[in-house]
Motif scaffolding. Sequence first.
Motif, PDB file in Angstrom:
ATOM      1  N   MET A 165       0.928  -1.214  -0.152  1.00  0.00           N
ATOM      2  CA  MET A 165       0.076  -0.049  -0.043  1.00  0.00           C
ATOM      3  C   MET A 165       0.949   1.208  -0.002  1.00  0.00           C
ATOM      4  O   MET A 165       1.949   1.405   0.643  1.00  0.00           O
ATOM      5  CB  MET A 165      -1.175  -0.224   1.235  1.00  0.00           C
ATOM      6  N   TYR A 166       0.392   2.357  -0.791  1.00  0.00           N
ATOM      7  CA  TYR A 166       1.048   3.521  -0.827  1.00  0.00           C
ATOM      8  C   TYR A 166       0.728   4.265   0.676  1.00  0.00           C
ATOM      9  O   TYR A 166      -0.530   4.650   0.854  1.00  0.00           O
ATOM     10  CB  TYR A 166       0.819   4.275  -2.009  1.00  0.00           C
ATOM     11  N   GLU A 205       1.749  -2.489   7.410  1.00  0.00           N
ATOM     12  CA  GLU A 205       0.966  -1.444   7.676  1.00  0.00           C
ATOM     13  C   GLU A 205       1.817  -0.392   8.765  1.00  0.00           C
ATOM     14  O   GLU A 205       2.152  -0.843   9.527  1.00  0.00           O
ATOM     15  CB  GLU A 205      -0.404  -1.898   8.157  1.00  0.00           C
ATOM     16  N   HIS A 206       1.790   0.886   8.219  1.00  0.00           N
ATOM     17  CA  HIS A 206       2.277   1.925   9.096  1.00  0.00           C
ATOM     18  C   HIS A 206       1.049   2.687   9.676  1.00  0.00           C
ATOM     19  O   HIS A 206       0.436   3.308   9.041  1.00  0.00           O
ATOM     20  CB  HIS A 206       3.247   2.887   8.602  1.00  0.00           C
ATOM     21  N   GLU A 207       1.130   2.500  11.062  1.00  0.00           N
ATOM     22  CA  GLU A 207      -0.134   3.338  11.939  1.00  0.00           C
ATOM     23  C   GLU A 207       0.397   4.610  11.931  1.00  0.00           C
ATOM     24  O   GLU A 207       1.031   5.022  12.744  1.00  0.00           O
ATOM     25  CB  GLU A 207      -0.338   2.406  13.218  1.00  0.00           C
ATOM     26  N   GLU A 267      -2.217  11.080   7.450  1.00  0.00           N
ATOM     27  CA  GLU A 267      -3.191  10.169   7.907  1.00  0.00           C
ATOM     28  C   GLU A 267      -3.139   9.084   6.815  1.00  0.00           C
ATOM     29  O   GLU A 267      -3.439   9.273   5.647  1.00  0.00           O
ATOM     30  CB  GLU A 267      -4.686  10.438   8.128  1.00  0.00           C
ATOM     31  N   ASN A 268      -2.851   7.584   7.343  1.00  0.00           N
ATOM     32  CA  ASN A 268      -2.976   6.453   6.612  1.00  0.00           C
ATOM     33  C   ASN A 268      -4.329   5.771   6.693  1.00  0.00           C
ATOM     34  O   ASN A 268      -4.649   5.498   8.001  1.00  0.00           O
ATOM     35  CB  ASN A 268      -1.691   5.543   6.765  1.00  0.00           C
ATOM     36  N   PRO A 269      -4.788   5.539   5.519  1.00  0.00           N
ATOM     37  CA  PRO A 269      -6.098   4.677   5.649  1.00  0.00           C
ATOM     38  C   PRO A 269      -5.822   3.232   6.168  1.00  0.00           C
ATOM     39  O   PRO A 269      -4.578   2.759   6.128  1.00  0.00           O
ATOM     40  CB  PRO A 269      -6.667   4.571   4.529  1.00  0.00           C
ATOM     41  N   PRO A 270      -6.787   2.499   6.861  1.00  0.00           N
ATOM     42  CA  PRO A 270      -6.314   1.238   7.310  1.00  0.00           C
ATOM     43  C   PRO A 270      -6.009   0.190   6.030  1.00  0.00           C
ATOM     44  O   PRO A 270      -6.664   0.427   4.928  1.00  0.00           O
ATOM     45  CB  PRO A 270      -7.834   0.578   7.669  1.00  0.00           C
ATOM     46  N   MET A 271      -5.213  -0.614   6.246  1.00  0.00           N
ATOM     47  CA  MET A 271      -4.695  -1.450   5.197  1.00  0.00           C
ATOM     48  C   MET A 271      -5.645  -2.632   5.075  1.00  0.00           C
ATOM     49  O   MET A 271      -5.440  -3.780   5.741  1.00  0.00           O
ATOM     50  CB  MET A 271      -3.344  -1.903   5.235  1.00  0.00           C
ATOM     51  N   GLU A 272      -6.459  -2.727   4.229  1.00  0.00           N
ATOM     52  CA  GLU A 272      -7.662  -3.601   4.252  1.00  0.00           C
ATOM     53  C   GLU A 272      -7.207  -4.939   3.426  1.00  0.00           C
ATOM     54  O   GLU A 272      -7.894  -5.988   3.565  1.00  0.00           O
ATOM     55  CB  GLU A 272      -8.913  -3.227   3.589  1.00  0.00           C
ATOM     56  N   HIS A 313       0.755   6.305 -12.476  1.00  0.00           N
ATOM     57  CA  HIS A 313       1.994   7.207 -12.497  1.00  0.00           C
ATOM     58  C   HIS A 313       1.970   8.289 -11.403  1.00  0.00           C
ATOM     59  O   HIS A 313       3.050   8.817 -11.511  1.00  0.00           O
ATOM     60  CB  HIS A 313       2.003   7.706 -13.893  1.00  0.00           C
ATOM     61  N   ASN A 314       0.896   8.301 -10.695  1.00  0.00           N
ATOM     62  CA  ASN A 314       0.976   9.321  -9.561  1.00  0.00           C
ATOM     63  C   ASN A 314      -0.039   8.714  -8.394  1.00  0.00           C
ATOM     64  O   ASN A 314      -1.146   9.206  -8.101  1.00  0.00           O
ATOM     65  CB  ASN A 314       0.169  10.614 -10.330  1.00  0.00           C
ATOM     66  N   PRO A 315       0.721   8.001  -8.033  1.00  0.00           N
ATOM     67  CA  PRO A 315       0.078   7.281  -6.545  1.00  0.00           C
ATOM     68  C   PRO A 315      -0.273   8.005  -5.630  1.00  0.00           C
ATOM     69  O   PRO A 315       0.322   8.875  -5.383  1.00  0.00           O
ATOM     70  CB  PRO A 315       1.136   6.052  -6.241  1.00  0.00           C
ATOM     71  N   GLN A 316      -1.244   7.822  -4.819  1.00  0.00           N
ATOM     72  CA  GLN A 316      -1.906   8.485  -4.086  1.00  0.00           C
ATOM     73  C   GLN A 316      -2.017   7.593  -2.653  1.00  0.00           C
ATOM     74  O   GLN A 316      -1.927   6.209  -2.990  1.00  0.00           O
ATOM     75  CB  GLN A 316      -3.162   9.043  -4.183  1.00  0.00           C
ATOM     76  N   VAL A 317      -1.849   8.182  -1.445  1.00  0.00           N
ATOM     77  CA  VAL A 317      -2.020   7.292  -0.294  1.00  0.00           C
ATOM     78  C   VAL A 317      -3.318   6.607  -0.276  1.00  0.00           C
ATOM     79  O   VAL A 317      -4.408   6.891  -0.321  1.00  0.00           O
ATOM     80  CB  VAL A 317      -1.861   8.231   0.999  1.00  0.00           C
ATOM     81  N   GLY A 318      -3.039   5.232  -0.073  1.00  0.00           N
ATOM     82  CA  GLY A 318      -4.027   4.455  -0.057  1.00  0.00           C
ATOM     83  C   GLY A 318      -4.316   3.468  -1.274  1.00  0.00           C
ATOM     84  O   GLY A 318      -5.156   2.544  -1.325  1.00  0.00           O
TER      85      GLY A 318
END
Length: 389
Positions: A106-107, A141-143, A154-159, A225-230
């Motif tokens: 996960m990004y 997963e980084h809390e 803020e990182n979303p939960p790694m589902e 090509h432009n990853p976003q968090v999550g």
Amino acid sequence: MTYQEVTSVSWFGRIKNSVVGVLVGIVLILAMIILLFWNEGRAVTTARSLEEGAGIVVSVSAGQIDPANEDALVHVTGMVTTNDMPSDPDFGIMVNALQLLRQVEMYQWVEESRSETTKNLGGSEDTVTTYTYSRRWSEQEHESSEFRHPDGRENPPMELRRGYFPVEDASIGEFQLSSTVIAMIDNQEPLRLGRENAEAIQDVVGRSHRVHIIDGNIYLGDDPHNPQVGDYRISYKIVPIGAASVIGQQAGAGIVNYQTNAGDRLLLVTHGIASASDMFADAAQSNAMLTWILRAVAVFMLVIGFAMIMGPLGVIADIVPILGSIVRFGSGIVAIIFGIMTGTLTIAVAWFWYRPLTSLIVIAVGFGISWLLTQRAKKNASQASASIA
């Protein structure tokens, strides 16, 4: 983005912390002594079990199960066959293989910290800790709630997580392979998906994520090509269907762990066609390698344990920083010596406990070599004296 924080500890506070370190060091040393002793026993038991197994194993045909070999240690080779197909229900991936393994990244925001410590005259200590934040791909997963500076990161939960999907039934000839045996066939290779899979995967995933196939892997997100968090990257590996070799106890139509008289339970599996002698040789080599790795780790931790015990000496001397550095260097040398001595002595005692005859032979050979060297040194000294005279 980086942040710095400075913390200070007084000389008395450092002494208090070092005393706690002494207790931890003692526990660490005791634990490593126990580990070394156990490791030698494990190595001996495994070596004897492999030697025992190599002497009694029977190579049998996979095409027919002979009831006369029931409960015997058998060696079976052949092509693995299965009517099952492993599948990942989360993405609708189904392949013709023995195992399907999913890796997920996960990004996300990741926190890293680096500390630099400065000792002051009088024994106090200042520590500058630098926190660095960056966005990158990670399987872990980084809390973000545990970050030192979480605001705006803020990182979303790694589902989605890694997954393991094996076939439920497989066999070599007439021999049925258990899930344990299937899992031990480990010749993994990458699985590359085609762009034509994207639509089918999108139907399974739904519209919560946009699906792309990039370099044979799944990408979940709007723009690869432009990853976003999550966003997610999912890749797969498979264990292809092929030949395998198994050594274990014949139990009906299955092959299970064989209990040796030496104390170990034998179940050896490798991909491809391999002779019983080669499989036992590889297992013996792996046993020796594991033994030395555990020895090295335990001795290293023993050195750390002794360094922690002598830690207060350096802290006390740190009232004058240069003096503390000198004491710490000297105590480090002593810790290395004590760690190596304790480790080798523990190994020697374990050898004598588990292999008394071998230990006596080694001791005798050692004394013999020492005696010969001593005699030769005396002879050389006598000849040198005679030449001078």
